[in-house]
Motif scaffolding. Structure first.
Motif, mmCIF file in Angstrom:
data_model
loop_
_atom_site.group_PDB
_atom_site.id
_atom_site.type_symbol
_atom_site.label_atom_id
_atom_site.label_comp_id
_atom_site.label_asym_id
_atom_site.label_seq_id
_atom_site.Cartn_x
_atom_site.Cartn_y
_atom_site.Cartn_z
ATOM 1 N N LEU A 84 -0.016 6.952 -11.558
ATOM 2 C CA LEU A 84 -1.239 7.110 -10.761
ATOM 3 C C LEU A 84 -2.266 6.031 -11.132
ATOM 4 N N PRO A 85 -2.654 5.185 -10.159
ATOM 5 C CA PRO A 85 -3.651 4.146 -10.421
ATOM 6 C C PRO A 85 -5.046 4.603 -9.984
ATOM 7 N N LYS A 86 -6.032 3.771 -10.260
ATOM 8 C CA LYS A 86 -7.414 4.084 -9.889
ATOM 9 C C LYS A 86 -7.649 3.866 -8.397
ATOM 10 N N GLY A 87 -8.707 4.524 -7.900
ATOM 11 C CA GLY A 87 -9.216 4.275 -6.555
ATOM 12 C C GLY A 87 -8.186 4.466 -5.461
ATOM 13 N N ASP A 88 -8.208 3.551 -4.511
ATOM 14 C CA ASP A 88 -7.313 3.662 -3.358
ATOM 15 C C ASP A 88 -6.108 2.720 -3.491
ATOM 16 N N LYS A 89 -5.795 2.311 -4.713
ATOM 17 C CA LYS A 89 -4.674 1.388 -4.911
ATOM 18 C C LYS A 89 -3.351 1.980 -4.441
ATOM 19 N N LEU A 90 -3.173 3.296 -4.652
ATOM 20 C CA LEU A 90 -1.905 3.900 -4.247
ATOM 21 C C LEU A 90 -1.771 3.892 -2.722
ATOM 22 N N GLU A 91 -2.872 4.043 -2.003
ATOM 23 C CA GLU A 91 -2.825 3.964 -0.541
ATOM 24 C C GLU A 91 -2.368 2.580 -0.100
ATOM 25 N N TYR A 92 -2.861 1.562 -0.793
ATOM 26 C CA TYR A 92 -2.432 0.190 -0.502
ATOM 27 C C TYR A 92 -0.937 0.027 -0.754
ATOM 28 N N LYS A 123 -3.228 18.741 -1.871
ATOM 29 C CA LYS A 123 -2.514 18.875 -0.605
ATOM 30 C C LYS A 123 -3.099 17.965 0.465
ATOM 31 N N LYS A 124 -4.435 17.929 0.530
ATOM 32 C CA LYS A 124 -5.098 17.091 1.538
ATOM 33 C C LYS A 124 -4.821 15.610 1.277
ATOM 34 N N LYS A 125 -4.810 15.236 -0.006
ATOM 35 C CA LYS A 125 -4.562 13.833 -0.348
ATOM 36 C C LYS A 125 -3.126 13.447 -0.019
ATOM 37 N N ALA A 126 -2.171 14.348 -0.307
ATOM 38 C CA ALA A 126 -0.765 14.071 0.004
ATOM 39 C C ALA A 126 -0.563 13.940 1.512
ATOM 40 N N GLU A 127 -1.284 14.741 2.289
ATOM 41 C CA GLU A 127 -1.210 14.630 3.754
ATOM 42 C C GLU A 127 -1.696 13.259 4.204
ATOM 43 N N ARG A 128 -2.784 12.780 3.585
ATOM 44 C CA ARG A 128 -3.295 11.453 3.933
ATOM 45 C C ARG A 128 -2.273 10.373 3.576
ATOM 46 N N TRP A 129 -1.655 10.498 2.399
ATOM 47 C CA TRP A 129 -0.648 9.518 1.993
ATOM 48 C C TRP A 129 0.499 9.456 3.006
ATOM 49 N N ASN A 130 0.967 10.618 3.444
ATOM 50 C CA ASN A 130 2.079 10.641 4.398
ATOM 51 C C ASN A 130 1.665 10.112 5.764
ATOM 52 N N LYS A 131 0.402 10.308 6.130
ATOM 53 C CA LYS A 131 -0.088 9.737 7.389
ATOM 54 C C LYS A 131 -0.113 8.215 7.313
ATOM 55 N N ILE A 132 -0.535 7.686 6.168
ATOM 56 C CA ILE A 132 -0.535 6.229 5.974
ATOM 57 C C ILE A 132 0.890 5.685 6.083
ATOM 58 N N ALA A 133 1.848 6.398 5.483
ATOM 59 C CA ALA A 133 3.251 5.966 5.550
ATOM 60 C C ALA A 133 3.761 5.975 6.989
ATOM 61 N N LYS A 134 3.409 7.008 7.740
ATOM 62 C CA LYS A 134 3.849 7.110 9.140
ATOM 63 C C LYS A 134 3.299 5.948 9.967
ATOM 64 N N GLY A 223 11.540 -7.569 -16.836
ATOM 65 C CA GLY A 223 10.350 -8.372 -16.614
ATOM 66 C C GLY A 223 10.362 -8.875 -15.180
ATOM 67 N N LEU A 224 9.174 -9.096 -14.619
ATOM 68 C CA LEU A 224 9.081 -9.588 -13.236
ATOM 69 C C LEU A 224 8.502 -10.999 -13.244
ATOM 70 N N GLY A 225 9.240 -11.910 -13.842
ATOM 71 C CA GLY A 225 8.778 -13.280 -13.918
ATOM 72 C C GLY A 225 7.822 -13.490 -15.078
ATOM 73 N N PRO A 226 7.304 -14.705 -15.221
ATOM 74 C CA PRO A 226 6.487 -15.055 -16.386
ATOM 75 C C PRO A 226 5.040 -14.576 -16.310
ATOM 76 N N ARG A 227 4.603 -14.067 -15.156
ATOM 77 C CA ARG A 227 3.215 -13.645 -14.999
ATOM 78 C C ARG A 227 3.099 -12.126 -15.110
ATOM 79 N N ILE A 228 1.954 -11.656 -15.568
ATOM 80 C CA ILE A 228 1.692 -10.226 -15.646
ATOM 81 C C ILE A 228 1.080 -9.794 -14.317
ATOM 82 N N LEU A 229 1.764 -8.907 -13.606
ATOM 83 C CA LEU A 229 1.323 -8.483 -12.288
ATOM 84 C C LEU A 229 0.451 -7.236 -12.363
ATOM 85 N N ARG A 230 -0.462 -7.117 -11.421
ATOM 86 C CA ARG A 230 -1.243 -5.889 -11.304
ATOM 87 C C ARG A 230 -0.324 -4.745 -10.907
ATOM 88 N N THR A 231 -0.762 -3.520 -11.201
ATOM 89 C CA THR A 231 0.079 -2.363 -10.922
ATOM 90 C C THR A 231 0.409 -2.236 -9.439
#
Length: 250
Positions: A84-92, A123-134, A223-231
Motif C-alpha cells: 500500500l503506497p501513499k495518496g492516490d499512487k495505487l489508483e495510478y 468497500k467504497k475505496k475498492a469499488e473505486r479501484w475496480n471502476k478505474i480498472a474497468k 533487480g530492475l536495472g541499475p536505477r532505483i525506481l519509485r514504487t
C-alpha cells in the motif's frame, strides 16, 4: 469505436440492454444515436461489434452484428501484488497497469506502508479501484477487466504463492548491488499461459524480514536495472518488459 463491458449476455435475437454509467457515457458524452456502433464485451473472448437500435430515457438496446476475434491480452497472466503506497499512487498503478495488460492486483499492508487500511471506508475505496480498472480496460481495448482485491497482509500474500506458476519480487537492494540477470532469467523461464505474480513493496521498500519471508515462500528476487525506481514505476517497468519479451520479440 468505443468499448463497453457488460454482465449481460445477448438474448436469442442478439440484443442486450446497456444502462447506468455506460448509458450516460454513450448518450451524453459520446452523443451517439440509433444506428451508431459500439464494441460490447460480455466476457473473455466474447467481444462483439454491436449497433444501437433504440434509446430510452435511462437505457438503450444494442444488437450484435459480428463477433471480433482479435485479442489484446498478454500471452501470460500477470498479477501485481503492491504494498500500500501513499495518496492516490495505487489508483495510478491500477490505471496504467491495466493498460499494460495486468489481470489482477493484490494490495497488501507491508511493514513500511505508511497508509493503514480503513475497513470502514474499504468497500467504497475498492469499488473505486475496480471502476478505474474497468474504464482503463475499455480505453485500452482489453477483453478482460482486472480484478482489484481489498488489501491483505504480507503473510496472506505469501500463503497465496501456490496459486502461481512463478513469483518475482522487485527488490531495490539487488539493484543497489548491481544484480541484473535474475529478471531476464525469470522471463526466459516462462511460457505462454503462465500465471505470474510480481511483488512490489511500498515507498520504503521491503524490510529484511519481509524479503526473507517472501523468498522462503518461493519468490525470486530481481533487480530492475541499475536505477532505483519509485514504487508506482516498478510494476509498469515489469509489465512493459513482459510485453516486450512475449509480444514484440516473438
Amino acid at each position: 469505436m468505443q468499448r463497453y463491458f457488460t454482465d449481460q449476455l445477448p438474448d436469442e435475437n442478439g440484443c442486450l440492454v446497456i444502462s447506468g454509467d455506460d448509458y450516460k457515457h454513450i448518450v451524453r458524452v459520446m452523443r451517439m444515436s440509433e444506428g451508431d456502433r459500439v464494441i460490447t464485451v460480455t466476457g473473455p473472448e466474447q467481444v462483439f461489434e454491436s449497433e444501437i437500435i433504440s434509446i430510452e430515457d435511462s437505457s438503450l438496446q444494442v444488437k450484435v452484428q459480428k463477433q471480433l476475434t482479435e485479442t489484446s491480452e498478454l500471452p501470460v497472466h500477470v498479477t501485481i501484488a503492491h504494498g500500500l503506497p501513499k495518496g492516490d499512487k495505487l489508483e495510478y498503478v491500477i490505471q496504467k497497469a491495466t493498460e499494460l495488460g495486468m489481470v489482477s492486483l493484490k494490495p497488501f499492508s507491508a511493514e513500511r506502508s505508511i497508509v493503514k487500511w480503513d475497513q470502514k471506508k474499504g468497500k467504497k475505496k475498492a469499488e473505486r479501484w475496480n471502476k478505474i480498472a474497468k474504464e482503463a480496460a475499455e480505453q485500452s481495448h482489453r477483453s478482460v477487466i482486472p480484478v482489484i482485491s481489498e488489501p491483505i497482509s504480507t503473510k496472506q500474500l505469501g500463503s497465496s504463492f501456490h496459486e502461481y506458476d512463478a513469483i518475482m519480487m522487485a527488490y531495490e537492494e539487488d539493484a543497489k548491488t548491481g544484480e541484473t540477470s535474475n529478471f531476464a532469467a525469470f522471463l526466459n523461464g516462462l511460457t505462454p499461459g503462465s500465471n505470474i505474480l510480481a511483488v512490489i513493496g511500498p515507498e520504503g521498500g521491503f524490510s529484511e524480514q519481509e524479503a526473507e519471508q517472501l523468498l522462503e515462500a518461493g519468490a525470486v528476487s530481481c533487480g530492475l536495472g541499475p536505477r532505483i525506481l519509485r514504487t508506482e514505476t516498478a510494476p509498469l517497468y515489469i509489465l512493459a518488459a513482459i510485453s516486450y519479451h512475449f509480444e514484440l520479440m516473438r
